[in-house]
Design a protein around this motif. Structure first.
Motif, PDB file in Angstrom:
ATOM      1  N   PHE A  19       0.805  -1.121  -0.005  1.00 56.06           N
ATOM      2  CA  PHE A  19       0.090  -0.095   0.058  1.00 56.06           C
ATOM      3  C   PHE A  19       0.853   1.145   0.106  1.00 56.06           C
ATOM      4  CE2 PHE A  19      -2.445  -3.518   1.483  1.00 56.06           C
ATOM      5  CZ  PHE A  19      -3.691  -3.190   1.116  1.00 56.06           C
ATOM      6  N   PRO A  20       0.365   2.359  -0.409  1.00 54.95           N
ATOM      7  CA  PRO A  20       1.086   3.616  -0.686  1.00 54.95           C
ATOM      8  C   PRO A  20       1.895   3.817   0.589  1.00 54.95           C
ATOM      9  CG  PRO A  20      -0.779   3.782  -1.545  1.00 54.95           C
ATOM     10  CD  PRO A  20      -1.015   2.522  -0.973  1.00 54.95           C
ATOM     11  N   ASP A  21       3.193   4.418   0.518  1.00 53.81           N
ATOM     12  CA  ASP A  21       3.824   5.131   1.660  1.00 53.81           C
ATOM     13  C   ASP A  21       4.609   6.298   0.990  1.00 53.81           C
ATOM     14  OD1 ASP A  21       5.114   5.514   3.915  1.00 53.81           O
ATOM     15  OD2 ASP A  21       6.004   3.425   4.132  1.00 53.81           O
ATOM     16  N   THR A  22       4.574   7.313   1.529  1.00 55.73           N
ATOM     17  CA  THR A  22       5.352   8.306   1.002  1.00 55.73           C
ATOM     18  C   THR A  22       6.665   8.652   1.240  1.00 55.73           C
ATOM     19  OG1 THR A  22       2.895   9.489   1.522  1.00 55.73           O
ATOM     20  CG2 THR A  22       4.912  11.069   0.956  1.00 55.73           C
ATOM     21  N   HIS A  23       7.387   8.171   0.221  1.00 56.33           N
ATOM     22  CA  HIS A  23       8.852   7.977   0.061  1.00 56.33           C
ATOM     23  C   HIS A  23       9.461   7.941   1.426  1.00 56.33           C
ATOM     24  CE1 HIS A  23       7.870   9.907  -3.971  1.00 56.33           C
ATOM     25  NE2 HIS A  23       7.104  10.925  -3.208  1.00 56.33           N
ATOM     26  N   ALA A  24       9.311   6.709   1.830  1.00 58.69           N
ATOM     27  CA  ALA A  24       9.454   6.450   3.432  1.00 58.69           C
ATOM     28  C   ALA A  24      10.904   6.375   3.572  1.00 58.69           C
ATOM     29  CB  ALA A  24       9.131   4.897   3.735  1.00 58.69           C
ATOM     30  N   GLN A  25      11.812   5.943   2.728  1.00 56.34           N
ATOM     31  CA  GLN A  25      13.321   6.046   2.920  1.00 56.34           C
ATOM     32  C   GLN A  25      13.909   7.428   2.944  1.00 56.34           C
ATOM     33  OE1 GLN A  25      15.860   3.644   0.367  1.00 56.34           O
ATOM     34  NE2 GLN A  25      17.610   4.105   1.515  1.00 56.34           N
ATOM     35  N   LEU A  26      13.619   8.294   2.028  1.00 56.55           N
ATOM     36  CA  LEU A  26      13.945   9.550   1.623  1.00 56.55           C
ATOM     37  C   LEU A  26      13.522  10.301   3.184  1.00 56.55           C
ATOM     38  CD1 LEU A  26      15.248  12.034   0.460  1.00 56.55           C
ATOM     39  CD2 LEU A  26      13.076  12.345  -0.901  1.00 56.55           C
ATOM     40  N   ASP A  58      -7.254   3.200   7.939  1.00 52.59           N
ATOM     41  CA  ASP A  58      -6.489   1.582   7.842  1.00 52.59           C
ATOM     42  C   ASP A  58      -5.211   1.672   7.336  1.00 52.59           C
ATOM     43  OD1 ASP A  58      -8.703   0.099   8.436  1.00 52.59           O
ATOM     44  OD2 ASP A  58      -9.810   0.811   6.655  1.00 52.59           O
ATOM     45  N   HIS A  59      -4.756   2.805   7.028  1.00 55.87           N
ATOM     46  CA  HIS A  59      -3.333   3.058   6.298  1.00 55.87           C
ATOM     47  C   HIS A  59      -2.806   4.347   6.722  1.00 55.87           C
ATOM     48  CE1 HIS A  59       0.170   2.269   3.881  1.00 55.87           C
ATOM     49  NE2 HIS A  59      -0.106   3.297   3.176  1.00 55.87           N
ATOM     50  N   CYS A  60      -1.308   4.289   6.946  1.00 65.94           N
ATOM     51  CA  CYS A  60      -0.623   5.361   7.466  1.00 65.94           C
ATOM     52  C   CYS A  60       0.352   5.609   6.279  1.00 65.94           C
ATOM     53  CB  CYS A  60       0.034   5.269   8.802  1.00 65.94           C
ATOM     54  SG  CYS A  60       0.962   6.961   9.354  1.00 65.94           S
ATOM     55  N   PRO A  61       0.317   6.510   5.231  1.00 63.04           N
ATOM     56  CA  PRO A  61       1.317   6.827   4.359  1.00 63.04           C
ATOM     57  C   PRO A  61       2.545   7.727   4.824  1.00 63.04           C
ATOM     58  CG  PRO A  61      -0.386   8.568   4.364  1.00 63.04           C
ATOM     59  CD  PRO A  61      -0.918   7.589   5.247  1.00 63.04           C
ATOM     60  N   ILE A  62       2.326   8.167   6.254  1.00 63.86           N
ATOM     61  CA  ILE A  62       3.800   8.692   6.650  1.00 63.86           C
ATOM     62  C   ILE A  62       4.183   7.794   7.873  1.00 63.86           C
ATOM     63  CG2 ILE A  62       3.214  11.227   5.957  1.00 63.86           C
ATOM     64  CD1 ILE A  62       2.826  11.479   9.027  1.00 63.86           C
TER      65      ILE A  62
END
Length: 207
Positions: free
Chosen positions: A75-82, A155-159
């Motif tokens: 599911f989408p994650d907002t550029h987690a590593q960066l 249900d999801h946390c993009p950050i």
């Protein structure tokens, strides 16, 4: 659009888990054997894992299914590593005070945007507007009635990666939700993704 059965199962677990094989079969209109085979494929792929649930009465413990870390990454994650790298850099360069100032600035900007989008006259209307704003940001949010209270379910946390690196983001969001609810309501977090919950759930109680 027709989605593959595996994707339907992953989405259902994401939005309803932990969930049993029997429930998956019933809700997704599958045979018990088909549901079991699909779940086992997802387990073998490292996307789903079992979690023991307490037995009801004298029965045997029940095994429900939850997403693994790899499953959640579907599911989408907002550029987690960066994002985590930037947070670490800010912490090293400017210390915790600098990071707090960053969070405060983000909160101030969000407060203006949320206030403009969530201007309904009733509590229900504002909460539904808030859920729409959060869904647009990738949180898969919805509002449910629970007796006299309301539940805001995400249900999801993009950050999620940023929140793990700095939980000040979560404290900031809780304060924003309280402001949207207003002085006549109290907002409390009941489930927290970062504390092992399957999702974030906020209870809004009218006072």
């Amino acid at each position: 659009m027709v989605f593959p059965t595996a994707d339907r199962i992953l989405f259902f677990i994401k939005t309803h888990g932990p969930v049993s094989t029997a429930t998956l079969a019933r809700k997704l209109d599958l045979t018990s054997e088909a549901a079991r085979q699909q779940v086992q494929k997802l387990v073998a792929a490292g996307l789903v894992e079992g979690r023991q649930q307490p037995a009801a009465g004298a029965g045997r413990p029940r095994q429900d299914w939850v997403l693994t870390e790899a499953g959640n990454r579907r599911f989408p994650d907002t550029h987690a590593q960066l994002t985590t790298q930037l947070i670490d850099s800010i912490r090293q360069l400017f210390g915790e005070e600098g990071l707090d100032r960053l969070i405060a600035k983000r909160e101030a900007e969000a407060r203006v945007a949320y206030a403009a989008a969530c201007d309904g006259e009733s509590l229900e209307e504002r909460l539904r507007q808030l859920a729409q704003v959060r869904s647009n940001e990738g949180y898969m949010a919805r509002v449910e009635r629970d007796g006299a209270d309301w539940l805001l379910v995400e249900d999801h946390c993009p950050i999620c990666a940023a929140a793990q690196a700095c939980q000040g983001f979560c404290r900031s969001e809780l304060q924003l939700f309280q402001e949207i609810a207003g002085q006549d309501a109290q907002v409390a977090r009941e489930q927290h993704l970062l504390a092992g919950g399957g999702r974030c759930v906020y209870r809004i109680h009218k006072v």
